[in-house]
Structures are given as structure tokens and as C-alpha cells.
Motif scaffolding. Structure first.
Motif, PDB file in Angstrom:
ATOM      1  N   SER A 158      40.291  48.500  44.793  1.00  0.00           N
ATOM      2  CA  SER A 158      40.891  47.467  44.669  1.00  0.00           C
ATOM      3  C   SER A 158      39.853  46.317  44.655  1.00  0.00           C
ATOM      4  O   SER A 158      40.118  45.410  44.094  1.00  0.00           O
ATOM      5  CB  SER A 158      41.881  47.248  45.847  1.00  0.00           C
ATOM      6  OG  SER A 158      42.963  48.487  45.740  1.00  0.00           O
ATOM      7  N   LEU A 159      38.889  46.409  45.565  1.00  0.00           N
ATOM      8  CA  LEU A 159      37.790  45.575  45.796  1.00  0.00           C
ATOM      9  C   LEU A 159      37.198  45.027  44.222  1.00  0.00           C
ATOM     10  O   LEU A 159      37.064  44.045  43.592  1.00  0.00           O
ATOM     11  CB  LEU A 159      36.708  45.639  46.552  1.00  0.00           C
ATOM     12  CG  LEU A 159      37.004  45.872  48.000  1.00  0.00           C
ATOM     13  CD1 LEU A 159      36.013  46.276  48.868  1.00  0.00           C
ATOM     14  CD2 LEU A 159      37.577  44.410  48.461  1.00  0.00           C
ATOM     15  N   GLY A 160      36.900  46.087  43.518  1.00  0.00           N
ATOM     16  CA  GLY A 160      36.236  46.137  42.056  1.00  0.00           C
ATOM     17  C   GLY A 160      37.401  45.360  41.124  1.00  0.00           C
ATOM     18  O   GLY A 160      36.938  44.721  40.420  1.00  0.00           O
ATOM     19  N   TYR A 161      38.461  46.029  41.027  1.00  0.00           N
ATOM     20  CA  TYR A 161      39.672  45.490  40.227  1.00  0.00           C
ATOM     21  C   TYR A 161      39.948  44.118  40.550  1.00  0.00           C
ATOM     22  O   TYR A 161      39.938  43.490  39.550  1.00  0.00           O
ATOM     23  CB  TYR A 161      40.893  46.503  40.558  1.00  0.00           C
ATOM     24  CG  TYR A 161      42.203  46.180  39.702  1.00  0.00           C
ATOM     25  CD1 TYR A 161      42.233  47.293  38.614  1.00  0.00           C
ATOM     26  CD2 TYR A 161      42.850  45.303  39.856  1.00  0.00           C
ATOM     27  CE1 TYR A 161      43.387  46.858  37.566  1.00  0.00           C
ATOM     28  CE2 TYR A 161      44.140  44.941  39.070  1.00  0.00           C
ATOM     29  CZ  TYR A 161      43.949  45.756  37.821  1.00  0.00           C
ATOM     30  OH  TYR A 161      45.159  45.598  36.843  1.00  0.00           O
ATOM     31  N   PHE A 162      40.103  43.770  41.740  1.00  0.00           N
ATOM     32  CA  PHE A 162      40.573  42.294  42.181  1.00  0.00           C
ATOM     33  C   PHE A 162      39.546  41.417  41.752  1.00  0.00           C
ATOM     34  O   PHE A 162      39.326  40.167  41.380  1.00  0.00           O
ATOM     35  CB  PHE A 162      41.220  42.065  43.001  1.00  0.00           C
ATOM     36  CG  PHE A 162      42.553  42.744  43.185  1.00  0.00           C
ATOM     37  CD1 PHE A 162      43.726  42.138  42.418  1.00  0.00           C
ATOM     38  CD2 PHE A 162      42.805  43.778  43.892  1.00  0.00           C
ATOM     39  CE1 PHE A 162      45.037  42.839  42.203  1.00  0.00           C
ATOM     40  CE2 PHE A 162      43.952  44.291  44.116  1.00  0.00           C
ATOM     41  CZ  PHE A 162      45.220  43.855  43.265  1.00  0.00           C
ATOM     42  N   GLY A 163      38.106  41.837  41.782  1.00  0.00           N
ATOM     43  CA  GLY A 163      37.096  41.182  41.661  1.00  0.00           C
ATOM     44  C   GLY A 163      36.808  40.744  40.153  1.00  0.00           C
ATOM     45  O   GLY A 163      36.530  39.691  39.941  1.00  0.00           O
TER      46      GLY A 163
END
Length: 170
Positions: A158-163
Motif C-alpha cells: 500500500s505504501l508503494g501503491y499510494f506513493g
């Protein structure tokens, strides 16, 4: 940043058949006591989340990571339990106080210590071993391990996705 995502995307496309098993092995190795300090799967999960945002990685990769982490954590727990059965002690320079604090931590916080430990870098591979060494009940550990192994890949991806979503929105 975009170049890195393109490289990861190409890697995933080239090896779609083995990307899941490779991620499971990386997660397993990151979860093993001692080995986990030198095999980082977490940054790969963050990057895969970014590639997922671009629509080029299947969410099933997260299940592979969860399975690998579960196996690695359980192995580390069993190694800790075996060390306790063999009456192995911590190195003397650490003293008996560390052992007492560790036992108290898992007696008091048990599953929460496993879940939080997964997100604390090097503690991710040490916490399951320490839980086994501290005689945490296997059933409590396995429940916490299952929860952790569902949360960890999801949160990291999720961190990578939303980043990436935020970067693309700029």
C-alpha cells in the motif's frame, strides 16, 4: 523513480511465472532469524505496490509474500523453542536481564509483540525466535503470525501503491 518502476515492471513481466515463488522465498528468508538482517523483502513489496498502481502486477503476489513470511516466522519460532529446550543461554555479555525482559515482553504482550515486531526492521526476524525462546504458546504465536503475514505485505504494498498514485497525480 519512474525508471525504477519500469525496471521492476519488466522484471515482473519477464518472470511472471516465477515472480510469486521468488517473492515467497525472499519473504521467507527475511523472516528467518539472523538471515533476515541481510535479505530485505520489504522494499521489494513497496516497489511491487508501485507496479500494482500502474496495473502491471497481480495482487496475488501479496499472497505469495504472506505464505513465505508465515513459513519463515514459524521456522524462527521453532528454532527459538528448540534453543529453549536445549537450555541455550543468551551470550553472557547480554546478561540474564535481557532474557527476563524478553520473557516478560512475550508473557505480557504476546501476539501484539509479534505483530508490531514485524514492522520494526531487524526485529521482524528476531521477534518470532524470541517468542519461541520465551515459551510463548504455539497457538498464540500462530494466530499472531497469521495476522501479521496478512497485514505486512498489504501495508508495505500500500505504501508503494499510494506513493506512486501521489507521484502520478503531481
Amino acid at each position: 523513480m519512474e525508471d525504477v518502476l519500469i525496471d521492476i515492471e519488466q522484471w515482473l513481466r519477464a518472470g511472471v511465472g516465477w515472480a510469486g515463488p521468488a517473492l515467497a522465498i525472499a519473504a521467507l528468508l527475511e523472516s528467518l532469524v539472523v538471515v533476515g538482517a541481510v535479505v530485505p523483502a520489504t522494499p521489494v513489496l513497496v516497489a511491487i505496490g508501485g507496479v500494482m498502481a500502474a496495473g502491471h502486477a497481480p495482487p496475488t503476489l501479496l499472497a505469495w509474500a504472506a505464505a513465505g513470511a508465515f513459513a519463515g516466522n514459524w521456522t524462527s519460532f521453532e528454532l527459538g523453542a528448540a534453543a529453549r529446550r536445549r537450555n541455550l543461554r543468551l551470550p553472557s555479555r547480554l546478561g540474564d536481564q535481557v532474557g527476563q525482559v524478553t520473557e516478560g515482553l512475550f508473557a505480557r504482550y504476546g501476539p501484539a509483540a509479534i505483530i508490531v515486531g514485524r514492522f520494526l526492521g531487524p526485529a521482524a526476524s528476531v521477534a518470532p525466535f524470541a517468542a519461541g525462546w520465551s515459551a510463548m504458546r504455539r497457538s498464540r504465536f500462530l494466530l499472531a503470525n497469521a495476522a501479521t503475514c496478512i497485514l505486512w505485505p498489504s501495508v508495505m504494498a500500500s505504501l508503494g501503491y499510494f506513493g506512486v498514485e501521489a507521484i502520478l497525480a503531481l
